[in-house]
Design an enzyme around this catalytic site. Structure first.
Site, short mmCIF file in Angstrom:
data_model
loop_
_atom_site.label_atom_id
_atom_site.label_comp_id
_atom_site.label_asym_id
_atom_site.label_seq_id
_atom_site.Cartn_x
_atom_site.Cartn_y
_atom_site.Cartn_z
N PHE A 161 33.52 40.87 35.62
CA PHE A 161 34.86 41.41 35.44
C PHE A 161 34.80 42.81 34.82
O PHE A 161 34.02 43.05 33.89
CB PHE A 161 35.68 40.53 34.47
CG PHE A 161 35.77 39.09 34.85
CD1 PHE A 161 36.80 38.62 35.64
CD2 PHE A 161 34.81 38.17 34.40
CE1 PHE A 161 36.89 37.28 35.99
CE2 PHE A 161 34.89 36.83 34.73
CZ PHE A 161 35.93 36.38 35.52
N ASP A 162 35.64 43.69 35.34
CA ASP A 162 35.93 44.92 34.62
C ASP A 162 36.79 44.55 33.41
O ASP A 162 37.37 43.46 33.35
CB ASP A 162 36.66 45.89 35.56
CG ASP A 162 36.99 47.21 34.90
OD1 ASP A 162 36.19 47.68 34.06
OD2 ASP A 162 38.04 47.78 35.21
N GLY A 163 36.90 45.48 32.46
CA GLY A 163 37.68 45.20 31.26
C GLY A 163 39.13 45.62 31.36
O GLY A 163 40.04 44.82 31.61
N PHE A 272 35.39 41.75 39.89
CA PHE A 272 36.80 42.14 39.93
C PHE A 272 37.00 43.44 39.16
O PHE A 272 36.59 43.56 38.00
CB PHE A 272 37.67 41.04 39.31
CG PHE A 272 37.58 39.72 40.02
CD1 PHE A 272 38.17 39.53 41.25
CD2 PHE A 272 36.88 38.66 39.45
CE1 PHE A 272 38.08 38.31 41.92
CE2 PHE A 272 36.78 37.44 40.10
CZ PHE A 272 37.39 37.26 41.34
N ASP A 274 39.88 47.05 38.83
CA ASP A 274 41.17 47.63 39.23
C ASP A 274 41.02 48.96 39.95
O ASP A 274 41.97 49.42 40.58
CB ASP A 274 42.06 47.82 37.99
CG ASP A 274 41.51 48.88 37.04
OD1 ASP A 274 42.25 49.83 36.71
OD2 ASP A 274 40.34 48.77 36.63
#
Length: 301
Positions: A161-163, A272, A274
């Protein structure tokens, strides 16, 4: 969460994410809905090839076999097909031995609204607008990007995951986008002990951790945070996860380096993020989901 699912991890998947429907989709684009319906019915006994999410779904369902007892993972099919044209999809599900029994066929309309009704923790689709609508209604969702990743045979299931704007809100990213790196760094240093607000994937991560706990020390699920942040902006992230009582197995603070090689080294089954540029880079190495959330995806920016 519907009472019938108890505390299961529930994943919604679109038919085009689960299977390769490129040929029939081109019929729809070029010839229209009626021709598409005729094509699917004519080919309903032909098994579909796996799509980008197929390896992930297979690994998720395999977790039920490992735990034994009542299934702890539920995968639900959400499709723009009608039940009539969707028969080919269910025939393919049966062919591959996937234990998927629940579905919503929406006859050309967006199925995102049923993700909430089913109590899903995550919605994966190839339709960006469906994903946006799911995110707008508070659900973790991502648009799957075609990947060159080749499925491996490892038993572990690895999420990355991105943060900011994924696990966390985009409050810090807004400062970076509008005021620059120096202002972002100073703001994060000043707010180091203030937990960030949760992003769209916070609840999915928490549900995933609950499933991890059931496996104990021999857990086949691993999680990683892969962020462009670096010191000193790392402290707020660490303290946020501690405040949430959420454990991440691996954390990579890359300071703006390209994420693709690190995701390949980690062996992510899915990542994932954004930011589209990060997703495109990552998709060269691993299956990737774009999360169209936060300031980086505002249509008025």
């Amino acid at each position: 969460m519907p009472s019938g699912f108890g505390d299961k991890l529930v994943i919604a998947i679109s038919s085009r994410a689960l299977f390769n429907l490129d040929d029939s989709h081109q019929v729809y684009i070029n010839q229209g809905l009626a021709a598409y319906a005729q094509y699917q019915i004519a080919h309903e006994d032909e098994i579909l090839a796996p799509g980008d999410a197929f390896p992930l779904v297979k690994k998720l369902l395999r977790l039920n076999e490992r735990l034994g007892g009542d299934p702890r993972v539920e995968v639900i099919l959400l499709s723009r097909n009608s039940a009539d044209t969707g028969l080919r999809v269910f025939n393919s599900i049966e062919h591959y031995g996937l234990k998927i029994s629940r579905a919503a066929f929406c006859g050309g309309t967006s199925p995102y609204r049923y993700a909430s009704a089913f109590g899903c923790h995550l919605f994966l689709s190839t339709e960006a607008e469906d994903v946006r609508q799911a995110l707008d209604h508070g659900m973790a969702a991502a648009t799957l990007i075609a990947s060159r990743k080749i499925e491996d045979n490892e038993d572990e299931l690895r999420f990355a995951f991105d943060g900011d704007a994924v696990l966390f809100s985009d409050e810090a990213e807004q400062i970076y986008k509008t005021q620059g790196l120096s202002a972002f760094t100073e703001s994060e240093k000043a707010a180091a002990k203030e937990p960030l607000s949760g992003g769209p994937f916070k609840q999915f991560l928490a549900a995933l951790q609950g499933l991890q706990a059931e496996f104990g020390d021999k857990c086949p699920i691993r999680t990683a945070l892969v962020t462009a942040r670096s010191a000193p902006a790392h402290e707020r992230v660490i303290r946020t996860l501690r405040a949430w009582n959420v454990r991440i197995d691996e954390s990579l603070f890359l300071g703006g380096l390209s994420k693709g090689a690190f995701l390949k080294a980690y062996g992510a089954d899915v990542f994932f993020d954004d930011q589209k540029m990060h997703c495109e880079s990552a998709s060269e190495h691993v299956a990737t989901g774009h999360v169209p959330h936060g300031i980086a995806n505002r249509r008025d920016v």
